[in-house]
Design an enzyme around this catalytic site. Sequence first.
Site, PDB file in Angstrom:
ATOM      1  NE  ARG A  55      -3.756   0.187   2.323  1.00 32.77           N
ATOM      2  CZ  ARG A  55      -4.498   0.564   3.374  1.00 32.77           C
ATOM      3  NH1 ARG A  55      -4.504  -0.169   4.483  1.00 32.77           N
ATOM      4  NH2 ARG A  55      -5.231   1.659   3.311  1.00 32.77           N
ATOM      5  CG  HIS A 105      -8.287   4.833  11.125  1.00 34.91           C
ATOM      6  ND1 HIS A 105      -9.198   4.390  10.204  1.00 34.91           N
ATOM      7  CD2 HIS A 105      -8.942   4.870  12.302  1.00 34.91           C
ATOM      8  CE1 HIS A 105     -10.344   4.147  10.811  1.00 34.91           C
ATOM      9  NE2 HIS A 105     -10.219   4.444  12.091  1.00 34.91           N
ATOM     10  CB  CYS A 132      13.074   0.546  17.802  1.00 30.64           C
ATOM     11  SG  CYS A 132      12.778   2.175  18.516  1.00 30.64           S
ATOM     12  CB  SER A 173     -18.784   2.775   3.947  1.00 34.72           C
ATOM     13  OG  SER A 173     -17.935   2.326   5.003  1.00 34.72           O
ATOM     14  CB  ALA A 215     -14.495  12.688  -3.925  1.00 40.48           C
TER      15      ALA A 215
HETATM   16  P1  NAD Z   1     -15.262  -2.428  13.459  1.00 40.26           P
HETATM   17  O1  NAD Z   1     -16.348  -1.941  14.313  1.00 40.26           O
HETATM   18  O2  NAD Z   1     -15.033  -1.721  12.197  1.00 40.26           O
HETATM   19  O3  NAD Z   1     -15.463  -3.938  13.083  1.00 40.26           O
HETATM   20  C1  NAD Z   1     -15.795  -4.862  14.157  1.00 40.26           C
HETATM   21  C2  NAD Z   1     -15.158  -6.123  13.772  1.00 40.26           C
HETATM   22  O4  NAD Z   1     -15.825  -6.597  12.606  1.00 40.26           O
HETATM   23  C3  NAD Z   1     -13.707  -5.908  13.420  1.00 40.26           C
HETATM   24  O5  NAD Z   1     -12.926  -6.219  14.546  1.00 40.26           O
HETATM   25  C4  NAD Z   1     -13.511  -6.823  12.243  1.00 40.26           C
HETATM   26  O6  NAD Z   1     -12.867  -8.012  12.668  1.00 40.26           O
HETATM   27  C5  NAD Z   1     -14.903  -7.172  11.761  1.00 40.26           C
HETATM   28  N1  NAD Z   1     -15.103  -6.611  10.443  1.00 40.26           N
HETATM   29  C6  NAD Z   1     -15.414  -5.347  10.147  1.00 40.26           C
HETATM   30  N2  NAD Z   1     -15.539  -5.222   8.813  1.00 40.26           N
HETATM   31  C7  NAD Z   1     -15.296  -6.443   8.283  1.00 40.26           C
HETATM   32  C8  NAD Z   1     -15.242  -6.966   6.967  1.00 40.26           C
HETATM   33  N3  NAD Z   1     -15.481  -6.189   5.903  1.00 40.26           N
HETATM   34  N4  NAD Z   1     -14.944  -8.278   6.798  1.00 40.26           N
HETATM   35  C9  NAD Z   1     -14.726  -9.055   7.869  1.00 40.26           C
HETATM   36  N5  NAD Z   1     -14.744  -8.637   9.144  1.00 40.26           N
HETATM   37  C10 NAD Z   1     -15.026  -7.341   9.321  1.00 40.26           C
HETATM   38  O7  NAD Z   1     -13.885  -2.449  14.215  1.00 40.26           O
HETATM   39  P2  NAD Z   1     -13.689  -2.618  15.776  1.00 40.26           P
HETATM   40  O8  NAD Z   1     -13.147  -3.969  16.036  1.00 40.26           O
HETATM   41  O9  NAD Z   1     -14.929  -2.196  16.523  1.00 40.26           O
HETATM   42  O10 NAD Z   1     -12.552  -1.575  16.006  1.00 40.26           O
HETATM   43  C11 NAD Z   1     -12.890  -0.269  15.784  1.00 40.26           C
HETATM   44  C12 NAD Z   1     -11.592   0.453  16.022  1.00 40.26           C
HETATM   45  O11 NAD Z   1     -10.602  -0.023  15.088  1.00 40.26           O
HETATM   46  C13 NAD Z   1     -11.799   1.862  15.759  1.00 40.26           C
HETATM   47  O12 NAD Z   1     -11.023   2.526  16.685  1.00 40.26           O
HETATM   48  C14 NAD Z   1     -11.270   2.074  14.355  1.00 40.26           C
HETATM   49  O13 NAD Z   1     -10.768   3.372  14.255  1.00 40.26           O
HETATM   50  C15 NAD Z   1     -10.167   1.071  14.267  1.00 40.26           C
HETATM   51  N6  NAD Z   1      -9.996   0.555  12.912  1.00 40.26           N
HETATM   52  C16 NAD Z   1      -8.860   0.801  12.227  1.00 40.26           C
HETATM   53  C17 NAD Z   1      -8.691   0.217  11.005  1.00 40.26           C
HETATM   54  C18 NAD Z   1      -7.458   0.432  10.143  1.00 40.26           C
HETATM   55  O14 NAD Z   1      -7.162  -0.363   9.266  1.00 40.26           O
HETATM   56  N7  NAD Z   1      -6.762   1.528  10.355  1.00 40.26           N
HETATM   57  C19 NAD Z   1      -9.625  -0.600  10.460  1.00 40.26           C
HETATM   58  C20 NAD Z   1     -10.828  -0.733  11.177  1.00 40.26           C
HETATM   59  C21 NAD Z   1     -10.993  -0.182  12.424  1.00 40.26           C
HETATM   60  N1  APR Z   2     -16.126   9.718  -4.638  1.00 40.09           N
HETATM   61  C1  APR Z   2     -16.825   9.772  -3.474  1.00 40.09           C
HETATM   62  N2  APR Z   2     -17.048   8.682  -2.694  1.00 40.09           N
HETATM   63  C2  APR Z   2     -16.539   7.509  -3.111  1.00 40.09           C
HETATM   64  C3  APR Z   2     -15.798   7.371  -4.311  1.00 40.09           C
HETATM   65  C4  APR Z   2     -15.593   8.553  -5.086  1.00 40.09           C
HETATM   66  N3  APR Z   2     -14.915   8.534  -6.230  1.00 40.09           N
HETATM   67  N4  APR Z   2     -15.464   6.053  -4.448  1.00 40.09           N
HETATM   68  C5  APR Z   2     -15.962   5.405  -3.375  1.00 40.09           C
HETATM   69  N5  APR Z   2     -16.631   6.261  -2.584  1.00 40.09           N
HETATM   70  C6  APR Z   2     -17.318   5.980  -1.318  1.00 40.09           C
HETATM   71  C7  APR Z   2     -18.085   4.657  -1.308  1.00 40.09           C
HETATM   72  O1  APR Z   2     -19.399   4.852  -1.770  1.00 40.09           O
HETATM   73  C8  APR Z   2     -18.044   4.325   0.193  1.00 40.09           C
HETATM   74  O2  APR Z   2     -19.147   4.914   0.841  1.00 40.09           O
HETATM   75  O3  APR Z   2     -16.314   5.858  -0.344  1.00 40.09           O
HETATM   76  C9  APR Z   2     -16.758   4.985   0.685  1.00 40.09           C
HETATM   77  C10 APR Z   2     -15.652   3.984   0.971  1.00 40.09           C
HETATM   78  O4  APR Z   2     -16.055   3.225   2.093  1.00 40.09           O
HETATM   79  P1  APR Z   2     -15.016   2.205   2.750  1.00 40.09           P
HETATM   80  O5  APR Z   2     -14.368   1.412   1.667  1.00 40.09           O
HETATM   81  O6  APR Z   2     -15.732   1.502   3.851  1.00 40.09           O
HETATM   82  O7  APR Z   2     -13.866   3.131   3.371  1.00 40.09           O
HETATM   83  P2  APR Z   2     -13.939   3.924   4.739  1.00 40.09           P
HETATM   84  O8  APR Z   2     -15.313   4.425   5.017  1.00 40.09           O
HETATM   85  O9  APR Z   2     -12.834   4.899   4.695  1.00 40.09           O
HETATM   86  O10 APR Z   2     -13.565   2.790   5.830  1.00 40.09           O
HETATM   87  C11 APR Z   2     -13.456   3.232   7.179  1.00 40.09           C
HETATM   88  O11 APR Z   2     -12.496   1.113   7.805  1.00 40.09           O
HETATM   89  O12 APR Z   2     -11.133  -0.666   7.425  1.00 40.09           O
HETATM   90  C12 APR Z   2     -11.219   0.560   8.020  1.00 40.09           C
HETATM   91  O13 APR Z   2      -9.330   1.832   8.507  1.00 40.09           O
HETATM   92  C13 APR Z   2     -10.206   1.495   7.487  1.00 40.09           C
HETATM   93  O14 APR Z   2     -10.310   3.843   7.626  1.00 40.09           O
HETATM   94  C14 APR Z   2     -10.993   2.714   7.116  1.00 40.09           C
HETATM   95  C15 APR Z   2     -12.297   2.510   7.820  1.00 40.09           C
END
Ligand code: NAD
Ligand code: APR
Length: 233
Positions: A55, A105, A132, A173, A215
């Site tokens: 990434r 994040h 580190c 989302s 966007a």
């Molecule tokens: P969450 O509420 O987004 O999801 C709950 C659990 O569902 C996660 O632990 C995960 O195992 C599972 N899950 C969510 N989406 C999924 C998917 N698409 N497929 C399979 N499993 C899925 O996350 P959480 O555990 O409540 O933790 C929330 C905290 O984690 C928040 O503080 C958030 O900011 C942080 N977070 C960071 C990232 C990252 O990659 N930076 C990703 C998600 C959450």
């Molecule tokens: N313009 C505007 N919106 C867009 C575009 C675009 N070109 N392409 C996609 N989207 C929207 C989709 O409709 C969706 O609602 O962006 C959103 C992407 O949603 P996610 O893939 O769930 O990404 P995000 O909401 O950032 O996820 C939240 O989940 O896994 C963790 O840490 C990860 O920060 C992330 C968090």
Amino acid sequence: MNIVILTGAGISAESGLGTFRDVGGLWTRYDLNEVATPEGFARNPALVHEFYNARRAVCRDAAAHAGHLALGRLMRAMPDTATLVTQNIDTLHERGGAKGVIHMHGRLDRALCAACGHRWDAPDIMAPDDPCPACAATATRPDVVWFGEMPYRMDEIMAALSRADLFVAIGTSGSVYPAAGFVAEARQAGARTLELNLEASDVAHAFDKARYGLASEVVPAWVDEVLAGSPPA
Ligand code: NAD
Ligand code: APR
């Protein structure tokens, strides 16, 4: 007028960075429990570093688009009243000219020592046995918040939401808390709320207004209206 803006992966989609939950999104191709949880990192740090190294390479070559540039203009025009919070770990907002971005994040271009807490600029390629620079422990990880971990700078974010007159969510989302709950916090503070997205998010019902589209088109149009003094939502 105090504005809080929250962005998600959707604002970086047109710069070529994958989103998470759209068709073909990262979580449809990788098991997030393996690459975005502390447990996954403990089980297989090499796999997690491989995921973030890939990434980091994509992010390094990505360019900010008109949406990032517009938010950069807004942040420079309203440095004391606009707060930009991103869930994204890329630095496209900074490349778009925004300063003081709150990366709740974490950031892909930063590394963290899990042993002593030291942070430094991440190299392009990280590996589990990288020592580190501060304590020499081999416990280095990407400075990214994983599932189940607490996001960064939540106090600042909650304070900004408590003062908000307007809350705008862009390209997220609304499926991950606590970010998905920010709109409710802003409403509680009496703010107007606006969603800018491709389609209705999981929390679309909580917004006063919404504009749907790319966007790179919807964000510049909205920023131009705000900077011209039009009602922002
Ligand atoms: P969450 O509420 O987004 O999801 C709950 C659990 O569902 C996660 O632990 C995960 O195992 C599972 N899950 C969510 N989406 C999924 C998917 N698409 N497929 C399979 N499993 C899925 O996350 P959480 O555990 O409540 O933790 C929330 C905290 O984690 C928040 O503080 C958030 O900011 C942080 N977070 C960071 C990232 C990252 O990659 N930076 C990703 C998600 C959450
Ligand atoms: N313009 C505007 N919106 C867009 C575009 C675009 N070109 N392409 C996609 N989207 C929207 C989709 O409709 C969706 O609602 O962006 C959103 C992407 O949603 P996610 O893939 O769930 O990404 P995000 O909401 O950032 O996820 C939240 O989940 O896994 C963790 O840490 C990860 O920060 C992330 C968090």
